[in-house]
Design a protein around this motif. Structure first.
Motif, PDB file in Angstrom:
ATOM      1  N   SER A  86       0.835  -1.199   0.000  1.00  0.00           N
ATOM      2  CA  SER A  86       0.000   0.000   0.000  1.00  0.00           C
ATOM      3  C   SER A  86       0.869   1.247   0.000  1.00  0.00           C
ATOM      4  O   SER A  86       1.965   1.249   0.530  1.00  0.00           O
ATOM      5  CB  SER A  86      -0.918   0.013   1.233  1.00  0.00           C
ATOM      6  N   ARG A  87       0.366   2.316  -0.628  1.00  0.00           N
ATOM      7  CA  ARG A  87       1.073   3.580  -0.678  1.00  0.00           C
ATOM      8  C   ARG A  87       0.552   4.517   0.394  1.00  0.00           C
ATOM      9  O   ARG A  87      -0.627   4.529   0.705  1.00  0.00           O
ATOM     10  CB  ARG A  87       0.899   4.219  -2.051  1.00  0.00           C
ATOM     11  N   THR A  88       1.448   5.332   0.914  1.00  0.00           N
ATOM     12  CA  THR A  88       1.060   6.300   1.934  1.00  0.00           C
ATOM     13  C   THR A  88       0.228   7.403   1.290  1.00  0.00           C
ATOM     14  O   THR A  88       0.656   8.008   0.309  1.00  0.00           O
ATOM     15  CB  THR A  88       2.305   6.918   2.582  1.00  0.00           C
ATOM     16  N   PRO A  89      -0.987   7.668   1.801  1.00  0.00           N
ATOM     17  CA  PRO A  89      -1.806   8.737   1.201  1.00  0.00           C
ATOM     18  C   PRO A  89      -1.143  10.097   1.394  1.00  0.00           C
ATOM     19  O   PRO A  89      -0.397  10.307   2.349  1.00  0.00           O
ATOM     20  CB  PRO A  89      -3.122   8.637   1.979  1.00  0.00           C
ATOM     21  N   PRO A  90      -1.398  11.025   0.490  1.00  0.00           N
ATOM     22  CA  PRO A  90      -0.771  12.351   0.621  1.00  0.00           C
ATOM     23  C   PRO A  90      -1.265  13.055   1.883  1.00  0.00           C
ATOM     24  O   PRO A  90      -2.438  12.973   2.247  1.00  0.00           O
ATOM     25  CB  PRO A  90      -1.240  13.095  -0.636  1.00  0.00           C
ATOM     26  N   SER A  91      -0.371  13.743   2.545  1.00  0.00           N
ATOM     27  CA  SER A  91      -0.744  14.500   3.735  1.00  0.00           C
ATOM     28  C   SER A  91      -1.503  15.761   3.320  1.00  0.00           C
ATOM     29  O   SER A  91      -1.473  16.165   2.165  1.00  0.00           O
ATOM     30  CB  SER A  91       0.508  14.896   4.526  1.00  0.00           C
ATOM     31  N   ARG A  92      -2.191  16.351   4.294  1.00  0.00           N
ATOM     32  CA  ARG A  92      -2.922  17.577   4.004  1.00  0.00           C
ATOM     33  C   ARG A  92      -1.968  18.695   3.579  1.00  0.00           C
ATOM     34  O   ARG A  92      -2.287  19.528   2.742  1.00  0.00           O
ATOM     35  CB  ARG A  92      -3.729  18.007   5.227  1.00  0.00           C
ATOM     36  N   GLN A  93      -0.769  18.693   4.159  1.00  0.00           N
ATOM     37  CA  GLN A  93       0.233  19.690   3.786  1.00  0.00           C
ATOM     38  C   GLN A  93       0.611  19.539   2.311  1.00  0.00           C
ATOM     39  O   GLN A  93       0.709  20.527   1.576  1.00  0.00           O
ATOM     40  CB  GLN A  93       1.459  19.536   4.670  1.00  0.00           C
TER      41      GLN A  93
ATOM     42  N   LEU B  66      -0.661  30.816   3.218  1.00  0.00           N
ATOM     43  CA  LEU B  66      -0.497  29.367   3.070  1.00  0.00           C
ATOM     44  C   LEU B  66       0.466  28.807   4.107  1.00  0.00           C
ATOM     45  O   LEU B  66       0.175  27.807   4.769  1.00  0.00           O
ATOM     46  CB  LEU B  66      -0.010  29.049   1.650  1.00  0.00           C
ATOM     47  N   GLU B  67       1.629  29.455   4.261  1.00  0.00           N
ATOM     48  CA  GLU B  67       2.610  28.955   5.217  1.00  0.00           C
ATOM     49  C   GLU B  67       2.075  29.019   6.652  1.00  0.00           C
ATOM     50  O   GLU B  67       2.266  28.101   7.441  1.00  0.00           O
ATOM     51  CB  GLU B  67       3.910  29.747   5.096  1.00  0.00           C
ATOM     52  N   ARG B  68       1.393  30.095   6.979  1.00  0.00           N
ATOM     53  CA  ARG B  68       0.840  30.195   8.332  1.00  0.00           C
ATOM     54  C   ARG B  68      -0.283  29.185   8.552  1.00  0.00           C
ATOM     55  O   ARG B  68      -0.490  28.692   9.660  1.00  0.00           O
ATOM     56  CB  ARG B  68       0.342  31.621   8.578  1.00  0.00           C
ATOM     57  N   THR B  69      -1.032  28.854   7.484  1.00  0.00           N
ATOM     58  CA  THR B  69      -2.059  27.813   7.595  1.00  0.00           C
ATOM     59  C   THR B  69      -1.422  26.456   7.831  1.00  0.00           C
ATOM     60  O   THR B  69      -1.875  25.671   8.676  1.00  0.00           O
ATOM     61  CB  THR B  69      -2.913  27.775   6.317  1.00  0.00           C
ATOM     62  N   ILE B  70      -0.353  26.164   7.083  1.00  0.00           N
ATOM     63  CA  ILE B  70       0.347  24.885   7.258  1.00  0.00           C
ATOM     64  C   ILE B  70       0.932  24.780   8.668  1.00  0.00           C
ATOM     65  O   ILE B  70       0.939  23.713   9.281  1.00  0.00           O
ATOM     66  CB  ILE B  70       1.447  24.734   6.187  1.00  0.00           C
ATOM     67  N   GLU B  71       1.414  25.907   9.194  1.00  0.00           N
ATOM     68  CA  GLU B  71       1.949  25.924  10.558  1.00  0.00           C
ATOM     69  C   GLU B  71       0.851  25.958  11.609  1.00  0.00           C
ATOM     70  O   GLU B  71       1.141  25.949  12.806  1.00  0.00           O
ATOM     71  CB  GLU B  71       2.852  27.151  10.737  1.00  0.00           C
ATOM     72  N   MET B  72      -0.413  25.993  11.158  1.00  0.00           N
ATOM     73  CA  MET B  72      -1.581  26.049  12.056  1.00  0.00           C
ATOM     74  C   MET B  72      -1.527  27.289  12.937  1.00  0.00           C
ATOM     75  O   MET B  72      -1.882  27.261  14.118  1.00  0.00           O
ATOM     76  CB  MET B  72      -1.695  24.764  12.897  1.00  0.00           C
ATOM     77  N   ARG B  73      -1.078  28.418  12.352  1.00  0.00           N
ATOM     78  CA  ARG B  73      -1.033  29.703  13.049  1.00  0.00           C
ATOM     79  C   ARG B  73      -1.616  30.788  12.134  1.00  0.00           C
ATOM     80  O   ARG B  73      -0.880  31.611  11.596  1.00  0.00           O
ATOM     81  CB  ARG B  73       0.408  30.072  13.425  1.00  0.00           C
ATOM     82  N   PRO B  74      -2.930  30.759  11.890  1.00  0.00           N
ATOM     83  CA  PRO B  74      -3.501  31.776  11.002  1.00  0.00           C
ATOM     84  C   PRO B  74      -3.150  33.178  11.498  1.00  0.00           C
ATOM     85  O   PRO B  74      -3.246  33.460  12.688  1.00  0.00           O
ATOM     86  CB  PRO B  74      -5.018  31.512  11.092  1.00  0.00           C
TER      87      PRO B  74
ATOM     88  N   LEU C 274     -14.973  33.108   4.750  1.00  0.00           N
ATOM     89  CA  LEU C 274     -15.342  34.460   5.156  1.00  0.00           C
ATOM     90  C   LEU C 274     -14.996  34.685   6.619  1.00  0.00           C
ATOM     91  O   LEU C 274     -15.239  33.825   7.469  1.00  0.00           O
ATOM     92  CB  LEU C 274     -16.845  34.685   4.942  1.00  0.00           C
ATOM     93  N   GLY C 275     -14.438  35.847   6.909  1.00  0.00           N
ATOM     94  CA  GLY C 275     -14.093  36.186   8.281  1.00  0.00           C
ATOM     95  C   GLY C 275     -12.809  35.571   8.775  1.00  0.00           C
ATOM     96  O   GLY C 275     -12.470  35.704   9.951  1.00  0.00           O
ATOM     97  N   GLU C 276     -12.063  34.842   7.913  1.00  0.00           N
ATOM     98  CA  GLU C 276     -10.828  34.178   8.336  1.00  0.00           C
ATOM     99  C   GLU C 276      -9.671  34.613   7.443  1.00  0.00           C
ATOM    100  O   GLU C 276      -9.870  35.101   6.327  1.00  0.00           O
ATOM    101  CB  GLU C 276     -10.984  32.649   8.281  1.00  0.00           C
ATOM    102  N   TYR C 277      -8.458  34.413   7.970  1.00  0.00           N
ATOM    103  CA  TYR C 277      -7.250  34.686   7.205  1.00  0.00           C
ATOM    104  C   TYR C 277      -6.426  33.404   7.123  1.00  0.00           C
ATOM    105  O   TYR C 277      -5.270  33.350   7.531  1.00  0.00           O
ATOM    106  CB  TYR C 277      -6.444  35.812   7.847  1.00  0.00           C
ATOM    107  N   SER C 278      -7.056  32.356   6.610  1.00  0.00           N
ATOM    108  CA  SER C 278      -6.384  31.072   6.435  1.00  0.00           C
ATOM    109  C   SER C 278      -6.863  30.446   5.137  1.00  0.00           C
ATOM    110  O   SER C 278      -7.898  30.823   4.591  1.00  0.00           O
ATOM    111  CB  SER C 278      -6.675  30.132   7.614  1.00  0.00           C
TER     112      SER C 278
END
Length: 465
Positions: free
Chosen positions: A24-31, A61-69, A121-125
């Protein structure tokens, strides 16, 4: 801020060389999915040479990946501050660029198969769309039960449970639960109960160039002028015919201007209308106030979004015949005709020692000339308009602010006091609400000052304290 032009292959992209057919292949990560989808938009931004939009997107994008909107202030300092650090957002630049980026995402990913990106809407992510939720990678599989037959009593209960489950599924299949209709604020219900197309009218301004008092001999640079009595090019032509002496001072410059707060308010109102018309064959058309013609009132419901100063005469005249307010000459204040109370925005008077902290928002719903509905979402200044656009689609906030009634066939108007900090809207308190005096407004013109007589002015409902 991180930029990339190439990244090493992710685990799911490894060569299949040497692997067995059952491996089996590893599914792609969300990142990885975010970065793959992002490259499509980065290519589009690169082709448009939109450097600031590209930098803004990469930062989000980078701040979203770092989970720091990021916050609006962080975006301002990172992208728009030109090297200096600011303590608070200075204007609506961030929100305007976010709006542009959001619309570009909609266009780029609309027809493209596979995962896409959006900015809620209302977010910066940045949000991944068009994919199923990722499974938790660290989830430990539950081992199967030991082989063997279940005891007879257990088999009996299992059989009964299976039969009950099948009966429940049959009931759900043949008698599905009816979907609950959305709860719309009272101000929206006339539109929700209509089947007409909707015309959104955004407030705009006609600006024309004018030289100094000496006309062509003036040494000063021409300036753009807004005259609330000259709303279109045709109005300017008529004005110049009546005042030919002004012709030498007017330059060929002609501009139509829409405020940034109107664009941001439009985004919120359009989202409400898309939800309101979901599943219905109702078109939504967007025009500016200067493009509004009488035909729109015959064939569609009309929703105005903008400052009170951007109202065209086709809306302003009937509205303030029915209203209990008189609109000020500068369009920055409303006066209650029955009491003489004046509601004026702090934004009218600007000094270095004073920050505007009070503005006013206005909403109204009135019957149109052909049985249609006209709705007004407006403010005296930017904070009032933005607060009304946010408040309009939230029945809980409208009720909490003091109004939870119905809209009669005569129509309704509501005035809100908006707490502000410069151009930022912070919250709203209901000042008053009342029925409109709408009978006959489409059969006659307004009085000289554009207001109904005091004897015809409806009384405001008291606001509980």
């Amino acid at each position: 801020m991180k930029l990339w032009s190439h990244r090493p292959p992710s685990p799911h992209q490894r060569s299949d060389e040497g692997t067995g057919p059952t491996e089996s292949r590893t599914p792609p990560s969300r990142q990885d999915q975010l970065r793959d989808a992002a490259q499509v938009l980065r290519d589009e931004l690169g082709s448009k040479r939109s450097d600031k939009l590209l930098r803004l997107f990469d930062f989000l994008l980078e701040r979203t990946i770092e989970m720091r909107p990021p916050t609006e202030l962080e975006i301002t300092n990172e992208i728009f501050s030109a090297g200096r650090t600011v303590d608070s957002p200075q204007d609506a630049t961030v929100r305007v660029y976010i709006h542009r980026l959001r619309k570009l995402m909609e266009d780029v990913y609309r027809e493209r198969p596979g995962p896409g990106l959006s900015i809620p809407l209302g977010e910066y992510s940045v949000q991944l769309t068009g994919v199923a939720e990722m499974a938790v990678e660290d989830e430990v599989p539950v081992p199967p039960p030991p082989a063997g037959k279940a005891p007879p009593l257990a088999r009996k209960w299992l059989a009964l449970g299976a039969a009950g489950l099948m009966a429940l599924l049959a009931l759900l299949f043949f008698f599905p639960a009816a979907p609950k209709p959305p709860i719309w604020p009272a101000i929206w219900r006339p539109l929700a109960n209509s089947d007409r197309p909707i015309t959104i009218v955004m407030g705009d301004y006609f600006l024309f160039g004018q030289m100094g008092s000496q006309g062509p001999m003036s040494t000063s640079a021409p300036r753009l002028v807004w005259d609330h009595s000259i709303l279109t090019r045709d109005d300017l032509d008529i004005y110049l015919m009546r005042h030919p002496e002004e012709g030498e001072r007017v330059t060929p410059s002609r501009e139509q201007y829409v405020s940034s707060s109107t664009i941001m308010a439009l985004e919120k109102v359009q989202a409400i209308l898309r939800h309101l018309t979901r599943g219905q064959a109702r078109s939504i058309k967007l025009i500016s106030a200067s493009q509004l013609v009488p035909d729109a009132f015959k064939s569609s419901d009309v929703v105005y979004v903008g400052l009170l100063s951007g109202l065209s005469v086709l809306l302003c005249d009937p509205l303030f015949q029915a209203s209990g307010f008189k609109l000020g000459d500068t369009f920055n204040d409303l006066t209650d005709v029955s009491t003489g109370t004046k509601y004026q925005s702090d934004g009218v008077v600007l000094t270095e020692e004073r920050i505007p902290r009070v503005d006013y928002g206005y909403m109204a719903s009135l019957p149109g000339p052909a049985g249609n509905t006209i709705m007004i979402i407006a403010g005296t200044r930017d904070p009032g308009l933005l607060e009304m656009a946010e408040l309009a689609g939230d029945p809980a906030r409208i009720a909490a602010a003091g109004f939870n009634g119905n809209v009669s066939f005569r129509g309704l108007e509501m005035l809100y006091r908006v707490r502000a900090m410069a151009n930022l809207n912070i919250g709203a308190t209901l000042v008053l609400h009342r029925e409109l005096r709408s009978q006959g407004i489409w059969d006659k013109s307004a009085t000289t000052d554009g207001t109904p007589s005091p004897s015809d002015t409806p009384e405001a409902a008291p606001i509980p304290h």
